[in-house]
Design an enzyme around this catalytic site. Structure first.
Site, mmCIF file in Angstrom:
data_model
loop_
_atom_site.group_PDB
_atom_site.id
_atom_site.type_symbol
_atom_site.label_atom_id
_atom_site.label_comp_id
_atom_site.label_asym_id
_atom_site.label_seq_id
_atom_site.Cartn_x
_atom_site.Cartn_y
_atom_site.Cartn_z
ATOM 1 N N ARG A 1 0.017 4.841 2.881
ATOM 2 C CA ARG A 1 0.202 4.444 4.188
ATOM 3 C C ARG A 1 0.322 5.502 5.284
ATOM 4 O O ARG A 1 0.426 5.692 6.470
ATOM 5 C CB ARG A 1 1.200 3.292 4.643
ATOM 6 C CG ARG A 1 0.533 2.074 4.096
ATOM 7 C CD ARG A 1 1.587 0.896 4.516
ATOM 8 N NE ARG A 1 2.706 0.650 3.545
ATOM 9 C CZ ARG A 1 3.668 0.283 3.563
ATOM 10 N NH1 ARG A 1 4.020 -0.269 4.733
ATOM 11 N NH2 ARG A 1 4.696 -0.012 2.637
ATOM 12 N N TRP B 1 -9.091 5.899 -0.394
ATOM 13 C CA TRP B 1 -9.609 6.542 -1.611
ATOM 14 C C TRP B 1 -8.561 6.211 -2.931
ATOM 15 O O TRP B 1 -7.513 5.413 -2.406
ATOM 16 C CB TRP B 1 -9.480 7.965 -1.442
ATOM 17 C CG TRP B 1 -8.107 8.626 -0.876
ATOM 18 C CD1 TRP B 1 -7.105 8.855 -1.525
ATOM 19 C CD2 TRP B 1 -7.750 9.025 0.416
ATOM 20 N NE1 TRP B 1 -6.129 9.292 -1.007
ATOM 21 C CE2 TRP B 1 -6.682 9.624 0.387
ATOM 22 C CE3 TRP B 1 -8.646 9.178 1.601
ATOM 23 C CZ2 TRP B 1 -6.046 10.035 1.567
ATOM 24 C CZ3 TRP B 1 -7.993 9.521 2.791
ATOM 25 C CH2 TRP B 1 -6.626 9.956 2.760
ATOM 26 N N GLU C 1 -4.834 3.545 -10.438
ATOM 27 C CA GLU C 1 -5.654 2.247 -10.322
ATOM 28 C C GLU C 1 -6.789 2.293 -11.211
ATOM 29 O O GLU C 1 -7.142 1.080 -11.607
ATOM 30 C CB GLU C 1 -6.152 2.261 -8.616
ATOM 31 C CG GLU C 1 -5.115 2.230 -7.828
ATOM 32 C CD GLU C 1 -5.669 2.078 -6.421
ATOM 33 O OE1 GLU C 1 -6.135 3.156 -5.701
ATOM 34 O OE2 GLU C 1 -6.004 1.092 -5.867
ATOM 35 N N CYS D 1 1.011 -1.161 -0.102
ATOM 36 C CA CYS D 1 -0.111 -0.169 -0.160
ATOM 37 C C CYS D 1 0.805 1.170 0.120
ATOM 38 O O CYS D 1 1.840 1.491 1.038
ATOM 39 C CB CYS D 1 -0.949 0.114 1.238
ATOM 40 S SG CYS D 1 -1.916 1.535 1.179
#
Ligand code: ARG
Length: 381
Positions: free
Chosen positions: A67, A236, A241, A64
């Site tokens: 973070r 979010w 992506e 991720c």
């Protein structure tokens, strides 16, 4: 799991909790947990431990990039819900309060796990909101190809879609030992962002859209040796992506050829860089549309800076950042981002989120990454 091993995991987590919050009473809590494990074979995390553990699981998510904001996670403790219908109703509340009309709040909800006679839940969807995919009689695919198998499964349960390219899948929830039930998500609970482009008026006529909030719902949360197989969480979106992967990938909505045609690009030869150009237009459209409709979304340049800030903060606390380069580096403009030029250790710490097998799919093994930790992603060396 042998109780001594569970206690060891519990101990490590609870020590970390007391240490990071500078709390007193560690020995008392450890004794309590030890005797609970001896008597019942397991133990119950307090609401505070659960809240902190969920944040740590995010902080420890090697793949991720978002973070930096781990401390701001809102954790909802819903372990007492006992029916699938209650979990469904609450998942809608999660969706609504996480969406906040576009001002997205990172949120995680924990539902019951197997514990002393309590039966745990599973949400079988990959995310709370996702679009269906259908194979048409002519062999073409309508909707999201990544949802084909799950859509077929939903239809086998009796669900029927509208057959558009952006049909909301129903939520499928299973209580341990019971058959799965499906629930239609009311349209008004889902914020959809219609896509348009700041310079190309024809773009909006393509009728493209994406949903505002990605809520991962199929991963197992592990804290102090206790597993929560039903703990949906969201952040979010990062621009790439949606624009590069979900809409751009050949095996997903595959929109680059459609855009290239609209842009009159020469697609006969890859060396005209038509894909690169079309991809940029798609990214401009997604960024512009989310901004226009007031929905939180981070571009990959900002996200990379934020991730490096996270690394700096972690190092200042004396912690070594664990990260999976192949996931951290975004799929567009990679070398222009600071993260491209960095390396990290890639150990899996606890608490964390893990893949788990999909019960509807007959998948026995949890998915494993194509790239193993610490190896060069481009070769086997
Ligand atoms: N990549 C997934 C998707 O496109 C979402 C994963 C979680 N992403 C996030 N920004 N929290 O739907």
């Amino acid at each position: 799991m042998p109780t001594s091993f569970l206690f060891k995991q519990a101990q490590e987590f609870i020590q970390q909790y007391f240490l990071e919050f500078n709390l007193t009473g560690l020995e008392r809590r450890l004794d309590e947990v030890k005797s609970e494990i001896l008597h019942t074979g397991t133990y119950r995390l307090t609401e505070e431990e659960l809240g902190f553990g969920a944040k740590l699981a995010w902080r420890n998510s090697n793949r991720c990039m978002g973070r930096l904001f781990w401390k701001s996670l809102k954790v909802r403790d819903l372990r007492t819900l006992t029916t699938s219908a209650e979990v469904f109703a609450d998942a809608l509340e999660h969706l609504e309060s996480a969406t906040q009309g576009g001002k997205i709040r990172s949120t995680l909800s924990v539902y019951a796990t197997e514990h002393e006679g309590d039966r745990g839940f599973r949400i079988l969807n990959k995310q709370l909101v996702r679009f269906a995919g259908y194979t048409l009689p002519n062999g073409k695919i309508l909707g999201d190809p990544d949802s084909l198998a799950f859509t077929r499964y939903c239809m086998s349960l009796g669900w029927e879609g509208k057959k558009t390219a952006f049909d909301l899948l129903p939520l499928v929830i299973q209580r341990q030992g019971e058959p799965a039930s499906w629930f239609a998500i009311p349209e008004e609970k889902v914020f959809r962002v219609a896509l348009s482009h700041p310079e190309y008026p024809w773009f909006k006529d393509l009728g493209l859209q994406w949903y505002a909030v990605p809520v991962i719902s199929d991963m197992r949360l592990e804290i102090g040796g206790i597993s929560f197989p039903c703990a949906p969480f969201n952040g979010w979106y990062m621009l790439t992506e949606i624009a590069a992967r979900n809409l751009g990938d050949v095996q997903r909505y595959n929109l680059l050829p459609v855009l290239a045609k609209k842009l009159n690009l020469n697609t006969r030869q890859v060396k005209t860089l038509w894909k690169d150009k079309a991809l940029l237009v798609l990214q401009e459209a997604v960024l512009y549309s989310f901004q226009l409709q007031g929905v939180t979304l981070v571009d990959h340049h900002t996200a990379a800076e934020q991730f490096l800030e996270f690394c700096k903060q972690e190092e200042s606390k004396g912690r070594v950042v664990q990260a999976d380069w192949t996931w951290i580096v975004p799929p567009a403009a990679s070398s222009t981002l600071g993260v491209f030029h960095q390396e990290w250790d890639n150990q899996i710490l606890s608490p964390n989120f893990h893949y788990q097998s999909a019960p509807w799919n007959g998948e026995e093994e949890a998915k494993v990454s194509t790239f193993s930790a610490g190896k060069c992603p481009f070769s086997d060396n």
